[in-house]
Design an enzyme around this catalytic site. Structure first.
Site, PDB file in Angstrom:
ATOM      1  N   GLU A 183       7.140 -67.030 -47.269  1.00 14.46           N
ATOM      2  CA  GLU A 183       8.066 -68.155 -47.403  1.00 14.46           C
ATOM      3  C   GLU A 183       8.364 -68.873 -46.077  1.00 14.46           C
ATOM      4  O   GLU A 183       9.497 -68.847 -45.597  1.00 14.46           O
ATOM      5  CB  GLU A 183       9.380 -67.690 -48.043  1.00 14.46           C
ATOM      6  CG  GLU A 183       9.197 -67.062 -49.410  1.00 14.46           C
ATOM      7  CD  GLU A 183      10.518 -66.817 -50.139  1.00 14.46           C
ATOM      8  OE1 GLU A 183      11.586 -67.008 -49.515  1.00 14.46           O
ATOM      9  OE2 GLU A 183      10.481 -66.447 -51.318  1.00 14.46           O
ATOM     10  N   GLU A 384       6.670 -62.567 -55.812  1.00 13.38           N
ATOM     11  CA  GLU A 384       8.077 -62.187 -56.008  1.00 13.38           C
ATOM     12  C   GLU A 384       8.629 -62.921 -57.217  1.00 13.38           C
ATOM     13  O   GLU A 384       8.364 -64.106 -57.401  1.00 13.38           O
ATOM     14  CB  GLU A 384       8.963 -62.576 -54.810  1.00 13.38           C
ATOM     15  CG  GLU A 384       8.787 -61.730 -53.586  1.00 13.38           C
ATOM     16  CD  GLU A 384       9.705 -62.172 -52.449  1.00 13.38           C
ATOM     17  OE1 GLU A 384      10.804 -62.730 -52.700  1.00 13.38           O
ATOM     18  OE2 GLU A 384       9.319 -61.964 -51.291  1.00 13.38           O
TER      19      GLU A 384
HETATM   20  C1  FCB Z   1      13.083 -64.368 -51.232  1.00 14.68           C
HETATM   21  C2  FCB Z   1      12.745 -63.435 -50.099  1.00 14.68           C
HETATM   22  C3  FCB Z   1      13.035 -61.989 -50.378  1.00 14.68           C
HETATM   23  C4  FCB Z   1      14.302 -61.795 -51.182  1.00 14.68           C
HETATM   24  C5  FCB Z   1      14.341 -62.714 -52.384  1.00 14.68           C
HETATM   25  C6  FCB Z   1      15.559 -62.565 -53.241  1.00 14.68           C
HETATM   26  O1  FCB Z   1      13.340 -65.630 -50.735  1.00 14.68           O
HETATM   27  O2  FCB Z   1      11.381 -63.544 -49.780  1.00 14.68           O
HETATM   28  O3  FCB Z   1      13.069 -61.318 -49.138  1.00 14.68           O
HETATM   29  O4  FCB Z   1      15.409 -61.891 -50.390  1.00 14.68           O
HETATM   30  O5  FCB Z   1      14.224 -64.040 -51.958  1.00 14.68           O
END
Ligand code: FCB
Length: 478
Positions: A183, A384
């Site tokens: 990110e 994620e």
């Molecule tokens: C993302 C991050 C991760 C976590 C999630 C909830 O932005 O990559 O580390 O904090 O959000």
């Protein structure tokens, strides 16, 4: 088990069979974590301070004054945590290596004790049939590098490539896929423009330099990884925004979509996958920067071939056209969208998580299709996805989180629909294995499949962990 058995009010939750059959047999099923959020041991075995150590110690930056000094003590409990992943029946684990552990201070030789830790971890995973996916930068920039300008300094990109080379040289024969950055949107804009994340700077122009140096760091790291391991598979994880107009036919709202999409998505996707910055983003930000930090040859470096694109998705981004009020308020506002200070983010009605993030899995489906059609075909992994929930341990010792089951189920359904529509989706990683340090929210927000009782560090299975285990088992069996 379906949630319907527990609660007849949530019929859209799918069970372990049925929807799970819609995933290919070799689909990667995993969980994700990040070093600073779980490891603790902040000053052990030669680790140097990183920007999050400093930021968390700055009063008012992290809720309750929490920090990652101990986190969930994964540095000492890693064997137990790997066992949890095995017991979940997963085929993959996305972890991050801590730059300040591997190369303290961000320059000079590798720290053998730091690499030893990750080697033990990777070997244990492999011995249990779990494929490691390693992220090299999940936001723990060595503080010394920040003191020299951090991501606004071009040298940081070269330092990163050197560190990436150290990790690849040690673990390259055992790591399935390398992710350079997690990110970069957060690193650049939350770190250098809105100031919500470490290092907490509020300088929109500086954040654009950070964007470019992160992109460059990605390209240089891909080269360094390939130099260490010729057959390495490389990747980057972007938190792509599923940007939607509040009023689908309103030209002002569509223009807001274009601007946010540019600064949030295309400023990373275009150089990485097409070798160019989008002209409209350069124009939108011309009052902030002339982008003269982009040097000859950089775009070719950034455009290094990738085996897979990682996509993190949590919630859609709804926008509408600037109003008179938002335009007045824009001046001098610290923003996560430089050059778009006047864009309005309307509150859309719908179910929300404990972080007040709107839940809408259709946006994930639309996002995957968009990337597939505009930038693909490119293999993708959902690196994620998950939700913050107000979990607690009931008097009988159980943790019941039907909202998380519903969330995950809905997003897996969206992923399956994207697959059916032709998207080359290779895997899904749930965020997160364990409750952990949720950045500026400290320990107040729980994302884990496994509950952590922080005072005792006891790990307790939530209902969602069992549900995910069963879902994955059915998918892998079919
Ligand atoms: C993302 C991050 C991760 C976590 C999630 C909830 O932005 O990559 O580390 O904090 O959000």
């Amino acid at each position: 088990m379906t949630l319907t058995e527990q609660s007849p009010t949530t019929p859209q939750v799918v069970g372990a069979t049925g929807a799970s059959r819609r995933f290919p047999a070799d689909f990667l099923w995993g969980v994700a974590t990040a070093a600073y959020q779980i490891e603790g041991a902040w000053d052990e075995d030669g680790r140097s301070p990183c920007i999050w150590d400093t930021f968390a110690r700055t009063p008012g930056k992290v809720r309750n004054g929490d920090n990652g000094d101990i986190a969930v003590d994964h540095y000492h409990r890693w064997r137990e945590d790997v066992r949890l992943i095995a017991d979940l029946g997963l085929s993959a684990y996305r972890l991050s290596t801590a730059w300040p552990r591997v190369q303290p201070g961000g320059s000079g030789p590798a720290n053998a004790r730091g690499l030893d830790f990750y080697e033990r971890l990777v070997d244990e995973l492999l011995s249990l049939g779990i494929s490691p996916m390693v992220t090299l930068y999940h936001w723990d920039l060595p503080q010394e590098l920040e003191d020299a300008g951090g991501w606004t300094n071009r040298q940081t990109a070269y330092r990163f490539a050197e560190y990436a080379g150290y990790v690849a040289a040690r673990l390259g024969d055992r790591v399935a896929t390398w992710t350079t950055l997690n990110e970069p949107w957060c690193s650049a804009y939350l770190g250098y423009s809105s100031g919500e994340h470490a290092p907490g700077r509020t300088d929109p122009a500086a954040s654009l330099a950070a964007v470019h140096h992160l992109n460059l760091a990605h390209g240089l790291a891909v080269e360094a990884i390939r130099a260490a391991v010729a057959e390495a598979k490389t990747s980057v994880t972007l938190n792509l925004a599923a940007v939607r107009p509040a009023r689908p036919d309103d030209p002002g709202d569509l223009e807001a979509v274009r601007r946010i999409d540019g600064i949030a998505n295309r400023v990373f996707l275009d150089p990485m996958l097409r070798g160019q910055y989008p002209d409209d983003v350069l124009a939108d930000t011309a009052h902030l920067s002339d982008w003269s930090f982009v040097q000859d040859g950089d775009l070719k470096t950034i455009n290094a071939p990738l085996e897979v694109l990682g996509v993190n998705f949590y919630t859609p981004t709804d926008v509408s056209a600037p109003t008179e009020q938002s335009t007045r308020d824009a001046a001098g506002r610290a923003t996560a969208y430089p050059g778009c200070e006047d864009v309005v983010f309307p509150r859309v009605e719908g179910p929300r998580t404990a972080l007040d993030w709107l839940i809408d899995a259709d946006a994930l489906h639309a996002l995957l299709l968009r990337v597939h059609h505009e930038y693909g075909p490119i293999p993708m992994i959902i690196t994620e996805n998950g939700m913050a929930n107000d979990d607690y341990v009931a008097h009988d010792g159980s943790v019941s989180d039907p909202a998380r089951i519903e969330y995950v189920s809905g997003h897996l359904d969206a992923a399956a629909r994207a697959l059916a529509d032709g998207v080359d989706l290779r895997g899904y990683f749930q965020w997160s294995l364990l409750d952990n340090f949720e950045w500026a929210h400290g320990y107040s927000k729980r994302f884990g499949l496994i509950y952590v009782d922080y005072p005792s560090q006891r790990r307790i299975w939530k209902a969602s962990a069992r549900w995910y285990r069963d879902f994955v088992a059915a998918a892998r069996a079919s």
